[in-house]
Enzyme design. Sequence first.
Site, PDB file in Angstrom:
ATOM      1  N   PRO A 266     -20.554   9.215   8.716  1.00 19.49           N
ATOM      2  CA  PRO A 266     -19.577   9.690   9.722  1.00 19.49           C
ATOM      3  C   PRO A 266     -18.253  10.145   9.096  1.00 19.49           C
ATOM      4  O   PRO A 266     -17.372   9.335   8.828  1.00 19.49           O
ATOM      5  CB  PRO A 266     -19.370   8.457  10.612  1.00 19.49           C
TER       6      PRO A 266
ATOM      7  N   LYS B 256       2.376  -3.404   7.244  1.00 16.86           N
ATOM      8  CA  LYS B 256       2.630  -3.571   5.801  1.00 16.86           C
ATOM      9  C   LYS B 256       4.078  -3.176   5.478  1.00 16.86           C
ATOM     10  O   LYS B 256       4.745  -3.836   4.677  1.00 16.86           O
ATOM     11  CB  LYS B 256       1.649  -2.726   4.981  1.00 16.86           C
TER      12      LYS B 256
ATOM     13  N   TYR C 258      -1.622  -0.588  10.988  1.00 14.80           N
ATOM     14  CA  TYR C 258      -1.791  -1.237   9.672  1.00 14.80           C
ATOM     15  C   TYR C 258      -0.597  -0.930   8.775  1.00 14.80           C
ATOM     16  O   TYR C 258       0.051  -1.847   8.246  1.00 14.80           O
ATOM     17  CB  TYR C 258      -3.096  -0.767   9.005  1.00 14.80           C
TER      18      TYR C 258
ATOM     19  N   THR D 201       0.829  -1.206   0.000  1.00 14.55           N
ATOM     20  CA  THR D 201       0.000   0.000   0.000  1.00 14.55           C
ATOM     21  C   THR D 201       0.864   1.257   0.000  1.00 14.55           C
ATOM     22  O   THR D 201       2.007   1.232   0.470  1.00 14.55           O
ATOM     23  CB  THR D 201      -0.905  -0.019   1.262  1.00 14.55           C
ATOM     24  N   ASP D 202       0.293   2.346  -0.471  1.00 11.93           N
ATOM     25  CA  ASP D 202       1.005   3.632  -0.391  1.00 11.93           C
ATOM     26  C   ASP D 202       1.098   4.147   1.051  1.00 11.93           C
ATOM     27  O   ASP D 202       1.863   5.067   1.338  1.00 11.93           O
ATOM     28  CB  ASP D 202       0.335   4.691  -1.286  1.00 11.93           C
ATOM     29  N   GLU D 203       0.314   3.526   1.973  1.00 11.59           N
ATOM     30  CA  GLU D 203       0.281   4.038   3.347  1.00 11.59           C
ATOM     31  C   GLU D 203       1.610   3.838   4.076  1.00 11.59           C
ATOM     32  O   GLU D 203       1.868   4.488   5.086  1.00 11.59           O
ATOM     33  CB  GLU D 203      -0.886   3.404   4.122  1.00 11.59           C
TER      34      GLU D 203
HETATM   35  P1  NAD Z   1      -9.572  -7.362   2.274  1.00 10.73           P
HETATM   36  O1  NAD Z   1      -9.549  -7.090   3.733  1.00 10.73           O
HETATM   37  O2  NAD Z   1     -10.808  -7.072   1.489  1.00 10.73           O
HETATM   38  O3  NAD Z   1      -9.213  -8.894   1.993  1.00 10.73           O
HETATM   39  C1  NAD Z   1      -8.196  -9.565   2.672  1.00 10.73           C
HETATM   40  C2  NAD Z   1      -8.390 -11.060   2.433  1.00 10.73           C
HETATM   41  O4  NAD Z   1      -7.330 -11.744   3.127  1.00 10.73           O
HETATM   42  C3  NAD Z   1      -9.703 -11.621   2.969  1.00 10.73           C
HETATM   43  O5  NAD Z   1     -10.301 -12.466   2.012  1.00 10.73           O
HETATM   44  C4  NAD Z   1      -9.301 -12.385   4.210  1.00 10.73           C
HETATM   45  O6  NAD Z   1     -10.142 -13.488   4.494  1.00 10.73           O
HETATM   46  C5  NAD Z   1      -7.891 -12.827   3.847  1.00 10.73           C
HETATM   47  N1  NAD Z   1      -7.062 -13.071   5.041  1.00 10.73           N
HETATM   48  C6  NAD Z   1      -6.905 -12.237   6.110  1.00 10.73           C
HETATM   49  N2  NAD Z   1      -6.100 -12.813   7.022  1.00 10.73           N
HETATM   50  C7  NAD Z   1      -5.725 -14.005   6.493  1.00 10.73           C
HETATM   51  C8  NAD Z   1      -4.892 -15.042   6.958  1.00 10.73           C
HETATM   52  N3  NAD Z   1      -4.278 -14.980   8.146  1.00 10.73           N
HETATM   53  N4  NAD Z   1      -4.692 -16.130   6.166  1.00 10.73           N
HETATM   54  C9  NAD Z   1      -5.302 -16.208   4.954  1.00 10.73           C
HETATM   55  N5  NAD Z   1      -6.131 -15.268   4.474  1.00 10.73           N
HETATM   56  C10 NAD Z   1      -6.337 -14.176   5.244  1.00 10.73           C
HETATM   57  O7  NAD Z   1      -8.327  -6.578   1.692  1.00 10.73           O
HETATM   58  P2  NAD Z   1      -8.134  -5.851   0.285  1.00 10.73           P
HETATM   59  O8  NAD Z   1      -8.640  -4.471   0.378  1.00 10.73           O
HETATM   60  O9  NAD Z   1      -8.620  -6.734  -0.793  1.00 10.73           O
HETATM   61  O10 NAD Z   1      -6.544  -5.760   0.252  1.00 10.73           O
HETATM   62  C11 NAD Z   1      -5.765  -6.817  -0.323  1.00 10.73           C
HETATM   63  C12 NAD Z   1      -4.303  -6.435  -0.251  1.00 10.73           C
HETATM   64  O11 NAD Z   1      -4.077  -5.217  -0.955  1.00 10.73           O
HETATM   65  C13 NAD Z   1      -3.802  -6.190   1.168  1.00 10.73           C
HETATM   66  O12 NAD Z   1      -2.493  -6.714   1.262  1.00 10.73           O
HETATM   67  C14 NAD Z   1      -3.784  -4.687   1.311  1.00 10.73           C
HETATM   68  O13 NAD Z   1      -2.797  -4.270   2.214  1.00 10.73           O
HETATM   69  C15 NAD Z   1      -3.441  -4.270  -0.105  1.00 10.73           C
HETATM   70  N6  NAD Z   1      -3.936  -2.939  -0.518  1.00 10.73           N
HETATM   71  C16 NAD Z   1      -5.257  -2.608  -0.354  1.00 10.73           C
HETATM   72  C17 NAD Z   1      -5.706  -1.362  -0.789  1.00 10.73           C
HETATM   73  C18 NAD Z   1      -7.162  -0.964  -0.667  1.00 10.73           C
HETATM   74  O14 NAD Z   1      -7.502   0.187  -0.952  1.00 10.73           O
HETATM   75  N7  NAD Z   1      -8.069  -1.855  -0.291  1.00 10.73           N
HETATM   76  C19 NAD Z   1      -4.811  -0.453  -1.377  1.00 10.73           C
HETATM   77  C20 NAD Z   1      -3.471  -0.837  -1.522  1.00 10.73           C
HETATM   78  C21 NAD Z   1      -3.045  -2.089  -1.101  1.00 10.73           C
HETATM   79  P1  TYD Z   2     -10.555   4.152   4.491  1.00  9.22           P
HETATM   80  O1  TYD Z   2     -11.540   3.747   3.443  1.00  9.22           O
HETATM   81  O2  TYD Z   2     -10.630   3.524   5.833  1.00  9.22           O
HETATM   82  O3  TYD Z   2      -9.105   3.979   3.836  1.00  9.22           O
HETATM   83  P2  TYD Z   2      -7.660   4.441   4.408  1.00  9.22           P
HETATM   84  O4  TYD Z   2      -7.777   4.865   5.804  1.00  9.22           O
HETATM   85  O5  TYD Z   2      -6.886   3.203   4.268  1.00  9.22           O
HETATM   86  O6  TYD Z   2      -7.237   5.541   3.488  1.00  9.22           O
HETATM   87  O7  TYD Z   2     -10.668   5.735   4.709  1.00  9.22           O
HETATM   88  C1  TYD Z   2     -10.520   6.631   3.623  1.00  9.22           C
HETATM   89  C2  TYD Z   2     -10.602   8.019   4.192  1.00  9.22           C
HETATM   90  O8  TYD Z   2     -11.914   8.253   4.699  1.00  9.22           O
HETATM   91  C3  TYD Z   2      -9.664   8.250   5.371  1.00  9.22           C
HETATM   92  O9  TYD Z   2      -9.168   9.592   5.334  1.00  9.22           O
HETATM   93  C4  TYD Z   2     -10.552   8.068   6.592  1.00  9.22           C
HETATM   94  C5  TYD Z   2     -11.897   8.560   6.095  1.00  9.22           C
HETATM   95  N1  TYD Z   2     -13.080   7.914   6.732  1.00  9.22           N
HETATM   96  C6  TYD Z   2     -14.092   8.709   7.293  1.00  9.22           C
HETATM   97  O10 TYD Z   2     -14.025   9.950   7.271  1.00  9.22           O
HETATM   98  N2  TYD Z   2     -15.153   8.080   7.870  1.00  9.22           N
HETATM   99  C7  TYD Z   2     -15.255   6.712   7.919  1.00  9.22           C
HETATM  100  O11 TYD Z   2     -16.254   6.188   8.481  1.00  9.22           O
HETATM  101  C8  TYD Z   2     -14.222   5.931   7.321  1.00  9.22           C
HETATM  102  C9  TYD Z   2     -14.290   4.429   7.348  1.00  9.22           C
HETATM  103  C10 TYD Z   2     -13.154   6.571   6.729  1.00  9.22           C
END
Ligand code: NAD
Ligand code: TYD
Length: 348
Positions: free
Chosen positions: A211, A160, A156, A131-133
């Site tokens: 929220p 990562k 988190y 992630t970019d975070e």
């Molecule tokens: P998600 O939470 O929707 O899915 C995570 C999946 O991993 C789920 O299906 C869960 O059951 C599985 N999982 C969790 N713990 C596990 C374990 N111990 N063993 C096996 N499986 C397990 O997440 P996502 O949003 O699809 O993110 C996927 C990846 O991409 C992550 O590594 C996240 O850090 C990265 N990522 C997400 C975003 C985003 O915006 N969602 C952006 C950049 C990177």
């Molecule tokens: P989120 O979807 O949790 O992604 P991330 O924190 O990984 O960027 O949140 C996106 C942005 O929205 C973040 O600045 C937090 C804000 N946010 C709210 O303002 N209210 C909410 O209920 C949630 C879940 C997020």
Amino acid sequence: MKKILITGGAGFIGSHVVRLFVAKYVDYQIYNLDALTYAGNLENLVDVEKASNYTFVKGDITDENFISELFQLHQFDGVIHLAAESHVDRSIEDPMAFVKTNVIGTVNLLNAARKIWHGNFEGKMFYHISTDEVYGSLGAEGLFTETTAYDPNSPYSASKASSDHFVRAYGETYGLPYVLTNCSNNYGPNHFPEKLIPLFINNIIHNKPLPVYGDGNYTRDWLFVIDHARAIDLVFHTGKNHETYNIGGFNEWKNIDLVRLLCGIMDTKLGRESGESSKLITYVKDRPGHDLRYAIDASKINTALGWSPSVTFEQGLEITVNWYLNNSDWLSHITSGEYAAYYEKQYQ
Ligand code: NAD
Ligand code: TYD
């Protein structure tokens, strides 16, 4: 024939990656390993579950013996690792769950890959999705590049960042082939409604408060999930060994502006008066350690591999909102049970 392990394939991004690979690479065997935590949902994959090149394996990446045996049994050629605990707010409540899955789970996978490949790395690849975070927070100016120093602020992003470091260390120390990508915020179908966009779509549908944390002036760079899956496909097949690529949407939005845009779209879709849904906006207590701004410079993946997003934000949001409105069963299954307890605790 290649055997590819995709971890976390029942989650949001993973399910789109599984769907793409199963459909596009009919000569690969795709194994989806997922523990089915609260975020994992096999309903995300009903359209691929019967494909002959697809196998689902329920299992936990933190289970060292199980992972080691799975790799011995299937002798994977490639790993695309997405399994993770992924929600910042949950990481603030329970950091250890993030250490276990994101750090220890990743190291288990690295060890298992190293063991079965034992120095014979021809045609092998460990792809770590990050992630970019990990880069921390930007001020008003600038973009994250691949050389921006890591500076994570939440449990988190710290977990990562740690997993990214382990992947690099295995590359340097053992010569393990890897590619690593750091992507910005994704949105799209199958997104779990704890994250901003699906949470707010669900709340607008049910006329519940929206929220907004703090003053709403936090900025994120949004990318349509299918464009992330396309980038993952490209990096897995053509990315350079031991390289990192940033992936982003060139699409920065302040939360409050995004929420207003979403409210407008939902008013139209639900046949509400213009401005009705935005009355649900409620400013609430800020998230501790809240990063002000994320924005990706995605020029490396663009120049080196030719990737760019295929849809505009307006198109992607339209697809996303339509998907949630047409998949009320998916949403209601997800929001029953554990979700209600989480919501109550988080937004009490
Ligand atoms: P998600 O939470 O929707 O899915 C995570 C999946 O991993 C789920 O299906 C869960 O059951 C599985 N999982 C969790 N713990 C596990 C374990 N111990 N063993 C096996 N499986 C397990 O997440 P996502 O949003 O699809 O993110 C996927 C990846 O991409 C992550 O590594 C996240 O850090 C990265 N990522 C997400 C975003 C985003 O915006 N969602 C952006 C950049 C990177
Ligand atoms: P989120 O979807 O949790 O992604 P991330 O924190 O990984 O960027 O949140 C996106 C942005 O929205 C973040 O600045 C937090 C804000 N946010 C709210 O303002 N209210 C909410 O209920 C949630 C879940 C997020």
